[in-house]
Design a protein around this motif. Structure first.
Motif, PDB file in Angstrom:
ATOM      1  N   ASP A  28       7.563  -8.374  -6.409  1.00 55.81           N
ATOM      2  CA  ASP A  28       7.936  -9.497  -5.546  1.00 55.81           C
ATOM      3  C   ASP A  28       9.309  -9.243  -4.919  1.00 55.81           C
ATOM      4  OD1 ASP A  28       7.470 -11.982  -4.427  1.00 55.81           O
ATOM      5  OD2 ASP A  28       8.704 -12.978  -5.931  1.00 55.81           O
ATOM      6  N   GLY A  29       9.366  -9.285  -3.600  1.00 51.22           N
ATOM      7  CA  GLY A  29      10.637  -9.141  -2.905  1.00 51.22           C
ATOM      8  C   GLY A  29      11.221  -7.745  -2.918  1.00 51.22           C
ATOM      9  N   GLU A  30      10.432  -6.781  -3.274  1.00 50.70           N
ATOM     10  CA  GLU A  30      10.951  -5.417  -3.342  1.00 50.70           C
ATOM     11  C   GLU A  30      10.735  -4.697  -2.016  1.00 50.70           C
ATOM     12  OE1 GLU A  30      10.991  -1.894  -6.690  1.00 50.70           O
ATOM     13  OE2 GLU A  30       9.090  -2.834  -6.230  1.00 50.70           O
ATOM     14  N   PHE A  31      11.676  -3.813  -1.675  1.00 45.71           N
ATOM     15  CA  PHE A  31      11.592  -3.018  -0.452  1.00 45.71           C
ATOM     16  C   PHE A  31      11.346  -1.575  -0.861  1.00 45.71           C
ATOM     17  CE2 PHE A  31      13.068  -3.381   4.122  1.00 45.71           C
ATOM     18  CZ  PHE A  31      12.557  -2.164   4.501  1.00 45.71           C
ATOM     19  N   VAL A  32      10.105  -1.126  -0.670  1.00 44.07           N
ATOM     20  CA  VAL A  32       9.731   0.221  -1.105  1.00 44.07           C
ATOM     21  C   VAL A  32       9.500   1.097   0.123  1.00 44.07           C
ATOM     22  CG1 VAL A  32       7.984   1.582  -2.312  1.00 44.07           C
ATOM     23  CG2 VAL A  32       8.712  -0.616  -3.244  1.00 44.07           C
ATOM     24  N   VAL A  33      10.099   2.296   0.118  1.00 40.29           N
ATOM     25  CA  VAL A  33       9.910   3.223   1.233  1.00 40.29           C
ATOM     26  C   VAL A  33       9.065   4.405   0.767  1.00 40.29           C
ATOM     27  CG1 VAL A  33      11.059   4.832   2.803  1.00 40.29           C
ATOM     28  CG2 VAL A  33      12.029   2.566   2.438  1.00 40.29           C
ATOM     29  N   LEU A  34       8.092   4.743   1.603  1.00 41.23           N
ATOM     30  CA  LEU A  34       7.195   5.857   1.333  1.00 41.23           C
ATOM     31  C   LEU A  34       7.617   7.026   2.219  1.00 41.23           C
ATOM     32  CD1 LEU A  34       4.582   5.887  -0.409  1.00 41.23           C
ATOM     33  CD2 LEU A  34       3.322   5.320   1.662  1.00 41.23           C
ATOM     34  N   LEU A  35       7.989   8.141   1.579  1.00 39.78           N
ATOM     35  CA  LEU A  35       8.391   9.344   2.323  1.00 39.78           C
ATOM     36  C   LEU A  35       7.372  10.430   2.004  1.00 39.78           C
ATOM     37  CD1 LEU A  35      12.185  10.133   1.658  1.00 39.78           C
ATOM     38  CD2 LEU A  35      11.145   9.920   3.884  1.00 39.78           C
ATOM     39  N   GLY A  36       6.976  11.176   3.019  1.00 33.83           N
ATOM     40  CA  GLY A  36       6.038  12.260   2.730  1.00 33.83           C
ATOM     41  C   GLY A  36       5.827  13.108   3.954  1.00 33.83           C
ATOM     42  N   PRO A  37       5.365  14.342   3.776  1.00 33.74           N
ATOM     43  CA  PRO A  37       5.169  15.234   4.916  1.00 33.74           C
ATOM     44  C   PRO A  37       4.137  14.676   5.894  1.00 33.74           C
ATOM     45  CG  PRO A  37       4.732  16.364   2.809  1.00 33.74           C
ATOM     46  CD  PRO A  37       4.969  14.934   2.499  1.00 33.74           C
ATOM     47  N   SER A  38       4.235  15.140   7.147  1.00 37.05           N
ATOM     48  CA  SER A  38       3.277  14.709   8.152  1.00 37.05           C
ATOM     49  C   SER A  38       1.867  15.141   7.724  1.00 37.05           C
ATOM     50  CB  SER A  38       3.642  15.349   9.497  1.00 37.05           C
ATOM     51  OG  SER A  38       2.778  14.881  10.477  1.00 37.05           O
ATOM     52  N   GLY A  39       0.934  14.251   7.880  1.00 39.59           N
ATOM     53  CA  GLY A  39      -0.453  14.575   7.528  1.00 39.59           C
ATOM     54  C   GLY A  39      -0.764  14.430   6.051  1.00 39.59           C
ATOM     55  N   SER A  40       0.195  13.896   5.274  1.00 41.91           N
ATOM     56  CA  SER A  40      -0.059  13.794   3.832  1.00 41.91           C
ATOM     57  C   SER A  40      -0.943  12.594   3.496  1.00 41.91           C
ATOM     58  CB  SER A  40       1.265  13.719   3.060  1.00 41.91           C
ATOM     59  OG  SER A  40       2.026  12.614   3.487  1.00 41.91           O
ATOM     60  N   GLY A  41      -1.049  11.641   4.398  1.00 39.77           N
ATOM     61  CA  GLY A  41      -1.964  10.526   4.143  1.00 39.77           C
ATOM     62  C   GLY A  41      -1.291   9.169   4.083  1.00 39.77           C
ATOM     63  N   LYS A  42      -0.076   9.059   4.621  1.00 41.74           N
ATOM     64  CA  LYS A  42       0.658   7.793   4.550  1.00 41.74           C
ATOM     65  C   LYS A  42      -0.044   6.693   5.351  1.00 41.74           C
ATOM     66  CE  LYS A  42       4.355   9.719   6.232  1.00 41.74           C
ATOM     67  NZ  LYS A  42       3.801  11.070   6.459  1.00 41.74           N
ATOM     68  N   SER A  43      -0.422   7.021   6.577  1.00 42.00           N
ATOM     69  CA  SER A  43      -1.104   6.001   7.397  1.00 42.00           C
ATOM     70  C   SER A  43      -2.471   5.667   6.814  1.00 42.00           C
ATOM     71  CB  SER A  43      -1.257   6.489   8.843  1.00 42.00           C
ATOM     72  OG  SER A  43       0.011   6.681   9.427  1.00 42.00           O
ATOM     73  N   THR A  44      -3.127   6.671   6.239  1.00 41.84           N
ATOM     74  CA  THR A  44      -4.416   6.417   5.587  1.00 41.84           C
ATOM     75  C   THR A  44      -4.241   5.412   4.451  1.00 41.84           C
ATOM     76  OG1 THR A  44      -5.094   8.667   6.117  1.00 41.84           O
ATOM     77  CG2 THR A  44      -6.356   7.530   4.405  1.00 41.84           C
ATOM     78  N   LEU A  45      -3.173   5.603   3.675  1.00 36.84           N
ATOM     79  CA  LEU A  45      -2.896   4.684   2.570  1.00 36.84           C
ATOM     80  C   LEU A  45      -2.675   3.256   3.087  1.00 36.84           C
ATOM     81  CD1 LEU A  45      -2.405   4.425  -0.464  1.00 36.84           C
ATOM     82  CD2 LEU A  45      -0.024   5.029  -0.084  1.00 36.84           C
ATOM     83  N   PHE A  46      -1.951   3.133   4.199  1.00 35.23           N
ATOM     84  CA  PHE A  46      -1.721   1.814   4.795  1.00 35.23           C
ATOM     85  C   PHE A  46      -3.032   1.175   5.242  1.00 35.23           C
ATOM     86  CE2 PHE A  46       2.928   1.210   6.213  1.00 35.23           C
ATOM     87  CZ  PHE A  46       3.352   1.534   4.946  1.00 35.23           C
ATOM     88  N   GLN A  47      -3.890   1.990   5.832  1.00 37.00           N
ATOM     89  CA  GLN A  47      -5.181   1.441   6.287  1.00 37.00           C
ATOM     90  C   GLN A  47      -6.033   0.997   5.098  1.00 37.00           C
ATOM     91  OE1 GLN A  47      -5.553   4.906   8.969  1.00 37.00           O
ATOM     92  NE2 GLN A  47      -6.697   3.510  10.232  1.00 37.00           N
ATOM     93  N   LEU A  48      -5.869   1.685   3.984  1.00 35.50           N
ATOM     94  CA  LEU A  48      -6.586   1.271   2.768  1.00 35.50           C
ATOM     95  C   LEU A  48      -6.025  -0.053   2.250  1.00 35.50           C
ATOM     96  CD1 LEU A  48      -6.743   4.794   1.160  1.00 35.50           C
ATOM     97  CD2 LEU A  48      -8.743   3.365   1.582  1.00 35.50           C
ATOM     98  N   ILE A  49      -4.686  -0.161   2.242  1.00 34.80           N
ATOM     99  CA  ILE A  49      -4.068  -1.401   1.743  1.00 34.80           C
ATOM    100  C   ILE A  49      -4.447  -2.571   2.655  1.00 34.80           C
ATOM    101  CG2 ILE A  49      -1.870  -2.582   1.258  1.00 34.80           C
ATOM    102  CD1 ILE A  49      -0.679   0.171   0.582  1.00 34.80           C
ATOM    103  N   GLY A  50      -4.493  -2.300   3.975  1.00 37.35           N
ATOM    104  CA  GLY A  50      -4.844  -3.345   4.931  1.00 37.35           C
ATOM    105  C   GLY A  50      -6.335  -3.660   4.964  1.00 37.35           C
ATOM    106  N   GLY A  51      -7.131  -2.920   4.220  1.00 42.92           N
ATOM    107  CA  GLY A  51      -8.569  -3.191   4.164  1.00 42.92           C
ATOM    108  C   GLY A  51      -9.337  -2.646   5.356  1.00 42.92           C
TER     109      GLY A  51
END
Ligand code: ATP
Ligand code: MG
Length: 248
Positions: A28-51
């Motif tokens: 709750d109320g936490e600010f988490v930053v995701l760092l990772g190489p290009s193409g590692s799957g960050k946007s994919t993870l977001f699309q999964l979280i967003g359903g």
């Protein structure tokens, strides 16, 4: 109380294994930053979280409730700002609120003013530059009523100065409301500036390589401490983790 849990998420596209057993949480109320190489799957993870996508295995829990594959639970700013071309900027930023049946035009107006978009409230997205569109999409995510926000590189199209202003602005808003945030960036300084915690993803197939708690007191004042030994210590440490090599 908002608590999101990513539990052993795996995802492949055909033969390409993108995410492998990703587990972490955002409190709750936490600010988490995701760092990772290009193409590692960050946007994919977001699309999964967003359903927007279904994982091959694993679950996503919001306050212990399984929300895997369901939309509408989080406020999400995609990497390329998807403003609706037939709506004005003002109508676009109010979209999230409108869907939930509550509109606060005054707050939206103040935010657009602060983001330098005061003259563009009644313009259409095609009349804005790339950076302006990104700012508008960012405001739309902030104004959405969901208590959990996912931002996918919201400042990547901005020049250094505007970027700094937007980071400070984001923090000032966040410090008032303390929504839980998951933020993707490639920029190490930006990550240290914004985060309570940084999660580093490995190359594809992405696993959680490392987590760092960033112990700076808030409010953070970038100009003052960006040259401090403490800041440089963290910058070196994270750079080494990402690149696998020492920097002087
Ligand atoms: N819908 C899709 N169909 C097939 N492959 C996909 C799809 N979406 C993503 N991929 C693949 O998944 C991998 C991860 O992509 P993703 O966009 O999640 O990376 P990223 O970490 O966000 O990269 P960047 O930092 O460049 O934005 C890439 O190899 C990409 O080609
Ligand atoms: Mg991406």
């Amino acid at each position: 109380m908002n608590h999101i849990k990513i539990e052993e998420i795996s995802k492949s596209f055909g033969e390409t294994e993108v995410l492998q057993n990703i587990t972490f949480d955002i409190k709750d109320g936490e600010f988490v930053v995701l760092l990772g190489p290009s193409g590692s799957g960050k946007s994919t993870l977001f699309q999964l979280i967003g359903g927007l996508l279904q994982p091959d295995s694993g679950r996503i829990l919001l306050n212990d409730q399984d929300i895997t594959g369901t939309k509408g639970n989080i406020s999400y700013m995609p990497q390329s700002p998807s403003l609706l071309p037939w709506r004005t900027i003002m109508e676009n930023v109010l979209l999230g609120q409108e869907i939930k049946g509550k509109k606060d035009t005054q707050v939206a107006k103040d935010m657009l003013d602060k983001a330098g978009l005061e003259e563009f409230k009644t313009s259409y997205p095609s009349q804005l530059s790339g950076g302006m569109k990104q700012r508008a999409a960012f405001i739309r995510a902030l104004l959405s009523p969901q208590p959990f926000i996912c931002l996918d590189e919201p400042f990547s199209a901005l020049d250094e100065l505007t970027r700094y202003e937007m980071q400070s602005w984001l923090l000032s808003i966040w410090e008032e409301n303390k929504q839980s945030v998951l933020f993707v960036t490639h920029n190490i300084e930006e990550a240290i500036f914004l985060a309570d915690r940084i999660i580093i993803l490995s190359e594809r197939p992405a696993t959680v390589q490392k987590e760092f708690d960033i112990p700076f007191k808030r409010p953070k004042k970038k100009k003052k401490w960006i040259l401090s030994d403490e800041f440089l210590f963290w910058k070196r440490k994270i750079y080494k983790e990402l690149e696998g090599e020492e920097v002087i």
